[in-house]
Design a protein around this motif. Sequence first.
Motif, mmCIF file in Angstrom:
data_model
loop_
_atom_site.group_PDB
_atom_site.id
_atom_site.type_symbol
_atom_site.label_atom_id
_atom_site.label_comp_id
_atom_site.label_asym_id
_atom_site.label_seq_id
_atom_site.Cartn_x
_atom_site.Cartn_y
_atom_site.Cartn_z
ATOM 1 N N ARG A 147 -85.592 -69.923 62.402
ATOM 2 C CA ARG A 147 -86.311 -70.016 63.673
ATOM 3 C C ARG A 147 -87.639 -70.752 63.513
ATOM 4 N NH1 ARG A 147 -87.264 -65.031 67.134
ATOM 5 N NH2 ARG A 147 -87.952 -66.762 68.456
ATOM 6 N N LYS A 148 -88.154 -70.768 62.284
ATOM 7 C CA LYS A 148 -89.409 -71.477 62.036
ATOM 8 C C LYS A 148 -89.170 -72.955 61.737
ATOM 9 C CE LYS A 148 -91.526 -67.326 60.030
ATOM 10 N NZ LYS A 148 -92.082 -66.723 58.787
ATOM 11 N N THR B 112 -85.576 -61.157 65.352
ATOM 12 C CA THR B 112 -85.306 -62.306 64.485
ATOM 13 C C THR B 112 -86.534 -63.185 64.286
ATOM 14 O OG1 THR B 112 -84.605 -63.701 66.356
ATOM 15 C CG2 THR B 112 -82.908 -62.366 65.283
ATOM 16 N N GLU B 113 -87.702 -62.724 64.702
ATOM 17 C CA GLU B 113 -88.869 -63.600 64.681
ATOM 18 C C GLU B 113 -89.289 -64.003 63.270
ATOM 19 O OE1 GLU B 113 -92.085 -61.656 66.572
ATOM 20 O OE2 GLU B 113 -92.162 -59.940 65.197
ATOM 21 N N GLY C 217 -83.619 -67.054 70.086
ATOM 22 C CA GLY C 217 -84.046 -65.929 69.270
ATOM 23 C C GLY C 217 -83.308 -64.641 69.543
ATOM 24 N N SER D 201 -85.696 -61.289 70.972
ATOM 25 C CA SER D 201 -86.077 -62.238 69.920
ATOM 26 C C SER D 201 -87.004 -61.616 68.892
ATOM 27 C CB SER D 201 -86.739 -63.471 70.544
ATOM 28 O OG SER D 201 -87.897 -63.098 71.274
ATOM 29 N N ALA D 202 -87.571 -60.444 69.196
ATOM 30 C CA ALA D 202 -88.437 -59.766 68.229
ATOM 31 C C ALA D 202 -87.671 -59.366 66.967
ATOM 32 C CB ALA D 202 -89.067 -58.531 68.867
#
Length: 436
Positions: free
Chosen positions: A69-70, A63-64, A265, A60-61
């Motif tokens: 995702r937010k 696509t953070e 993610g 998921s790092a």
Amino acid sequence: MDRETRALAEKHFRGLGARLPDGVCGPPGRVDFIEKPDAFSYADFFKGYLLPNVPCVFSSAFTEGWGSRKHWVTPDGKPDLDYLLRKRHGCTCCQLRSAGIQRQPQGAHAPQRVHQLLERVHPGKLFLSQGLPLPQRLAPVQPMCGSLHRDTSVEDVYSLPVYFSSDWLNEYWDAINVDDYRFIYMGPTGTWSPFHADIFRSFSWSVNICGRKKWLLFPPGQEEALRDCHGSLPYDVTSPTLLDVRLHPACARCSPPLEVTQEAGEMLFVPSGWHHQVHNLEDTISINHNWVNGCNLAPMWHFLQQELHAVQREISEWRDAMPDWHHHCQVWPGPEVIMKSCTGINYKEFYHFLKVIAERRILTLAKEMGAGTVGSVGDSRLGTQQAAFDVSRITEVLASLVANRDFQRVDTSTFSLQPEELLQQLEEVVTATAAL
């Protein structure tokens, strides 16, 4: 792409020889998990996964920083329908279809609003926000898929990972401004998409914006053991009917699938020709692309030949009675057995696809070699070595297309550039760039 990676790729394809069209590789015993973006380059992905055609999962790092995702997810990890329906995407047009069903060309489904998509995904429960009556309810096993309209800005939704930026399929469709192969899937807990391989033997990547999925992955060739006594592939590879040796006589020879649980993610790379079935373990939204490039262009071409031969077999009884029989096999707007209807592409369009990508790569190489020509191409992030590799792959497949008897029956009189002329240009570019 650097020079070393290009040299390795060209050596790889020369070595595969006759095995290249099938794209068959030995199945790995597990699916690798890529944890840190800073420690994983495009060359690492190309050499370790794209070239050998094996899957991997990115953490998921990677696509953070994505806006989806937010904003699309509630604090407890569920789809934020309030944002999707009212604040951002409620008026965005989509192409709507049931997941797992063959993608149709643009116009096959009327554009619908995202709120209509959400209402149909889970009528009467999770995704129903306005309580509107539904004229058609979905089968309970299938999530829904929407393709965001090209006019919609996606900069705040996601950014294309560099690993997947050599994407000829969407580059071509963007260039002719017709369609694309970028999707948003939505499905509640318990829904699943049927057993299938992606269109044209394309690659695909899928990111869970929220929710969890279970993937069952079968390497190319394994699906043949799952066919029933009539030659059909199963709809559900978890069905107990596959244990019936009378219905599925070869099933015992099929190795167990690679199983992947994809968390929120995380990003999964699905290689070319890998059949798969996907189960939503939680309420899930995902962003997905189908894509083609030089690494799976030959499998795509092989697939199209198989499709045309299948069409020819289906209507062979009319060979003597039907004028221009070969032409009808490719373009006649008849039943689903006809090639254009089945695949959305025929030989004529495949040539146009090759031509568009080839001309854009030639512009890139001309600029680098001092010809003073400037052009914008979809994979400019990957540099001159990538363009040279692309040209070499197009040249090989185009030579096979030009020599193909069925393609030789296609009327090319209206083409702006004859296939033989384009092939000659490409062969000259391959010679000129050999020392790059």
